[in-house]
Design an enzyme around this catalytic site. Structure first.
Site, PDB file in Angstrom:
ATOM      1  N   ASP A  85      30.220  -6.496  38.233  1.00 56.70           N
ATOM      2  CA  ASP A  85      31.407  -6.970  38.579  1.00 56.70           C
ATOM      3  C   ASP A  85      32.350  -5.805  38.482  1.00 56.70           C
ATOM      4  O   ASP A  85      32.152  -4.817  38.207  1.00 56.70           O
ATOM      5  CB  ASP A  85      31.914  -8.401  37.562  1.00 56.70           C
ATOM      6  CG  ASP A  85      33.042  -9.149  38.295  1.00 56.70           C
ATOM      7  OD1 ASP A  85      33.431  -8.532  39.250  1.00 56.70           O
ATOM      8  OD2 ASP A  85      33.171 -10.399  37.488  1.00 56.70           O
TER       9      ASP A  85
HETATM   10  C1  BGC Z   1      35.624 -11.078  39.890  1.00 50.53           C
HETATM   11  C2  BGC Z   1      34.621 -11.274  40.753  1.00 50.53           C
HETATM   12  C3  BGC Z   1      35.112 -10.735  42.215  1.00 50.53           C
HETATM   13  C4  BGC Z   1      35.230  -9.340  42.130  1.00 50.53           C
HETATM   14  C5  BGC Z   1      35.691  -8.585  43.459  1.00 50.53           C
HETATM   15  C6  BGC Z   1      36.250  -9.524  39.967  1.00 50.53           C
HETATM   16  O1  BGC Z   1      37.364  -9.461  39.214  1.00 50.53           O
HETATM   17  O2  BGC Z   1      35.233 -11.321  38.513  1.00 50.53           O
HETATM   18  O3  BGC Z   1      34.381 -12.385  40.952  1.00 50.53           O
HETATM   19  O4  BGC Z   1      34.071 -10.921  43.109  1.00 50.53           O
HETATM   20  O5  BGC Z   1      36.421  -9.156  41.147  1.00 50.53           O
HETATM   21  O6  BGC Z   1      37.035  -8.972  43.940  1.00 50.53           O
END
Ligand code: BGC
Length: 742
Positions: free
Chosen positions: A267
């Site tokens: 993530d």
């Molecule tokens: C979130 C993800 C997301 C990623 C990209 C993160 O903060 O937890 O679910 O895909 O950001 O935007």
């Protein structure tokens, strides 16, 4: 500089052969480059040009300007040594320009086909911007409505989430990945993220392995079985090891047990956050921990870029491991056909917000709305009988707010608001008056309340549009108090005119505790954040053009203190029953300790929720009868057929979601009091009777048992069929093993 050579020979060779050949030509730096995803955020190409040319970037996140994307791809394909195209990632969560209901709303449709269709539409629109990878579906089981990300989930149940997650993957990835309108999906967040303590985003989770395997992991297994291209690790900490460094999850479960050969991405900056968790000392140690656990690509953060080569030189990471990881990344690129078609020509794709997409958005919204309450059948309203109508509330005409969380690309100009749709539908014959009454759902000013009351008094019926704005749910947008925010409850009390129907349409990213307004409202339509076509769908439901058919994918608590509250809880050794409920105000201070039955309930809330999982009313009247089991016992490995007769005794045609639950009465580990095993959306005209049959192969009764593996344990089961998890139409059967019979 070597130009890309995409000769026919390469095209016809197998994906693995092509990946192997490419890998053989890569330097270590180029391999590590593939493992690096960088952030664009509309900053143009110049800051990325050099890194792409030198092969130090494998993927770019958050660039959706198609010309910029094409230029980035051109640099990668024409100006880097090996000409490897980029994965262009974006959170396409519930639509792109045209916004579908939030995933929790889509879950309320209980309709895998509409979820698939909605994702298909989103993929087409996103692909027109050059996006080839979305970070969806989110399939975290969510039993805590305080958690802002419950909006992005399919709710509390593993079976429903598995079915809808798989459908969404099929929608994004299309019939074949090489399709120009197919984008790679990503199952997230692996795993357990939804169990964050007190519904506070990013907080630790405490999930015993049995619970993890029986509740939180099955949707991911279903995603792997559906062919998902990628999996994202969770931010959260599982049993002391953050998911991004969790070998048990990433290696043992995902790779060894499930044979997942797709790409694992971290993530956002979650590799470097391992140090903030207190697991590692610095970025280099974080890179080591994540790569060893099995994270193939790092989403921003660049700890791989800066430290992997050194870790390999020091002999702490084996280059063969890197090869395997890079192969998985390249395999996705080859499978998507990016080497043959790195560029996007939007004119070859369907137009944004075309009639079909808008119809999908309308249908999805229509099926997602749940009729929670409908006293005296005040709904549907009749435009023939109504002369005047008061429309009140901050969300009646709020084009952006009806879209919900995660709408980076959503176009609010496309939104059809309820106010507009109602005026279009009945404005000619009914005098419609509107008072917003509150600037936002959180306002604490009541100066417009009298005016709102006035139009309510002067109208034949009142519809209140309440709830929470988009910004109150989603990532890092958790709430400890989930009542209607601001002065909305006061507004309800102010305009509730005795003798006249007062209806609430609630738009929200989560279940709200509605206890303090419930008795003032004759009917409640729960619309979640319904997306672009939400208004059109709501108007059709209010005026009976269609019947509501959504069912709750998550339990609604009476009050926050009941959380977590979900239908498939364990029985406990002291289960509550209706007799044990007590009114806290009437308790005698000297009542004996044992006087209330000593069961699992709250003195001030009882044990029941406000609305149960699977609940949802209709304008039709559905009657379930004659539950039949093909046989009272089945052998392990066989299939039980369970059927029930469903009759529409109402006066309108309507969809009904028929649900099938079981209970495994005795297990080597205790089993939930009910478990959803199947469901089907059917449509019946008035007077029609249909036999609905479910097939339950004994595999579906498997769970993670005490011995460690997945087992089906012979013994007695209950089975229910009905229109809610509270259905009473029950049968019994036994599963026997061949030795039992002998
Ligand atoms: C979130 C993800 C997301 C990623 C990209 C993160 O903060 O937890 O679910 O895909 O950001 O935007």
């Amino acid at each position: 500089m070597n130009k890309p050579r995409i000769d026919q020979d390469i095209v016809t060779r197998s994906v693995d052969q092509r990946v192997g050949e490419l890998l053989g030509r890569m330097t270590l730096a180029e391999k590590i480059g593939q493992m690096n995803q960088v952030h664009s955020d509309g900053a143009g190409v110049d800051h990325l040009r050099g890194s792409i040319q030198s092969g130090r970037i494998g993927s770019v996140i958050n660039e959706v300007d198609v010309e910029t994307v094409n230029e980035l791809q051109r640099i990668a394909v024409e100006e880097s040594r090996l000409g490897i195209p980029l994965l262009i990632g974006r959170d396409v969560i519930h639509g792109f320009k045209t916004v579908m209901p939030i995933p929790l709303g889509q879950a309320a449709t209980w309709n895998p086909e509409i979820v698939r269709e909605a994702a298909r539409a989103a993929a087409c629109e996103a692909a027109a911007s050059g996006v080839n990878w979305t970070f969806a579906p989110m399939i975290d089981i969510s039993r805590d409505p305080r958690w802002g990300r419950i909006a992005e989930s399919f709710g509390e149940d593993a079976h429903l989430t598995s079915a809808l997650g798989a459908a969404m993957i099929r929608g994004f990835q299309g019939d074949k990945l090489t399709g120009r309108d197919s984008i790679a999906a990503c199952a997230k967040h692996f795993a357990g993220y939804g169990a964050c303590e007190s519904g506070r985003d990013y907080a630790a989770t405490n999930i015993p392995e049995n619970e993890l395997r029986n509740v939180y992991l099955p949707p991911f297994k279903a995603a792997v079985d559906a062919g998902v291209c990628s999996v994202m690790t969770s931010f959260s900490d599982l049993d002391g090891v953050p998911a991004t460094a969790n070998e048990f999850l990433l290696q043992q479960v995902l790779r060894d047990e499930w044979d997942f050969d797709g790409l694992v991405v971290s993530d956002w900056d979650s590799v470097r956050q391992l140090a903030i968790h207190g697991l590692t000392e610095n970025d280099k140690a974080s890179a080591l921990a994540a790569v060893t656990a099995g994270v193939d690509m790092e989403m921003v953060g660049e700890s791989y870029l800066h430290h992997l080569a050194e870790l390999i030189n020091e002999g702490r990471v084996d280059e063969s491991m890197i090869d395997a990881m890079v192969s998985r990344i390249l395999r996705v690129k080859v499978s998507l056909g990016l080497f043959e078609h790195p560029y996007t020509d939007p004119s070859t794709l369907p137009a944004i917000a075309n009639a079909d997409v808008m119809e999908t958005a309308r249908k999805a919204a229509l099926q997602s709305v749940v009729l929670l309450k409908n006293d005296q059948q005040v709904l549907p309203l009749s435009s023939q009988q109504l002369k005047s109508l008061a429309i009140i509330g901050p969300l009646a005409d709020a084009p952006y707010e009806q879209l919900g969380t995660w709408v980076f690309d959503g176009d609010e100009r496309l939104s059809v608001t309820p106010l507009r749709a109602i005026c279009d539908l009945i404005g000619e014959s009914v005098n419609v008056r509107y008072v917003r009454a509150m600037k936002t759902s959180r306002s604490r000013a009541s100066d417009e309340f009298d005016e709102a009351q006035q139009i309510a008094l002067e109208s034949d019926a009142t519809i209140l549009f309440l709830g929470e704005e988009s910004i109150l749910s989603g990532e890092a947008h958790c709430r400890a108090d989930i009542d209607l925010p601001g002065d909305q409850a006061d507004l309800v009390r102010h305009v509730a005119v005795p003798g006249k129907p007062v209806i609430a349409v609630i738009m929200a990213g989560r279940p709200l505790t509605l206890t303090n307004v419930l008795d003032h409202l004759d009917a409640i339509l729960y619309a979640w954040h319904p997306g672009t076509m939400g208004g059109a769908a709501i108007a059709d439901l209010l005026f009976g053009v269609e019947s509501p058919s959504g069912k709750l994918p998550v339990t609604f608590p009476k009050m926050v203190g009941q959380i977590p509250i979900y239908y498939n809880q364990k029985n406990t050794g002291k289960p509550p029953s209706p007799e044990t409920t007590v009114n806290i105000d009437s308790i005698d201070a000297r009542a004996p300790q044992t006087s209330f039955g000593m069961t699992a309930f709250h003195l001030d809330a009882g044990y029941e929720p406000l609305f149960v999982f699977g609940h949802g009313l209709s304008y039709a009247e559905f009657e379930y009868r004659k539950l039949q089991l093909e046989s009272p016992q089945i052998q392990l490995g066989d299939t039980l057929r369970v059927s029930a007769e469903l009759t529409n005794r109402g006066e309108v045609a309507a969809d009904e979601v028929v649900q099938c639950y079981i209970r495994d009465l005795i297990g080597s580990v205790t089993r939930p009091v009910k478990e959803l095993k199947d469901f089907r959306r059917v449509r019946l005209v008035p007077g029609e009777t249909r036999e609905v049959t479910f097939e339950l192969p004994t595999d579906k009764l498997a769970f993670h048992g005490r011995g460690g593996g997945s087992v089906v344990e012979p013994g007695a089961f209950h089975v229910w069929v009905g229109g809610t998890s509270e259905t009473e139409l029950r049968g019994e059967f036994r599963v026997i093993s061949p030795t039992d019979e002998a």
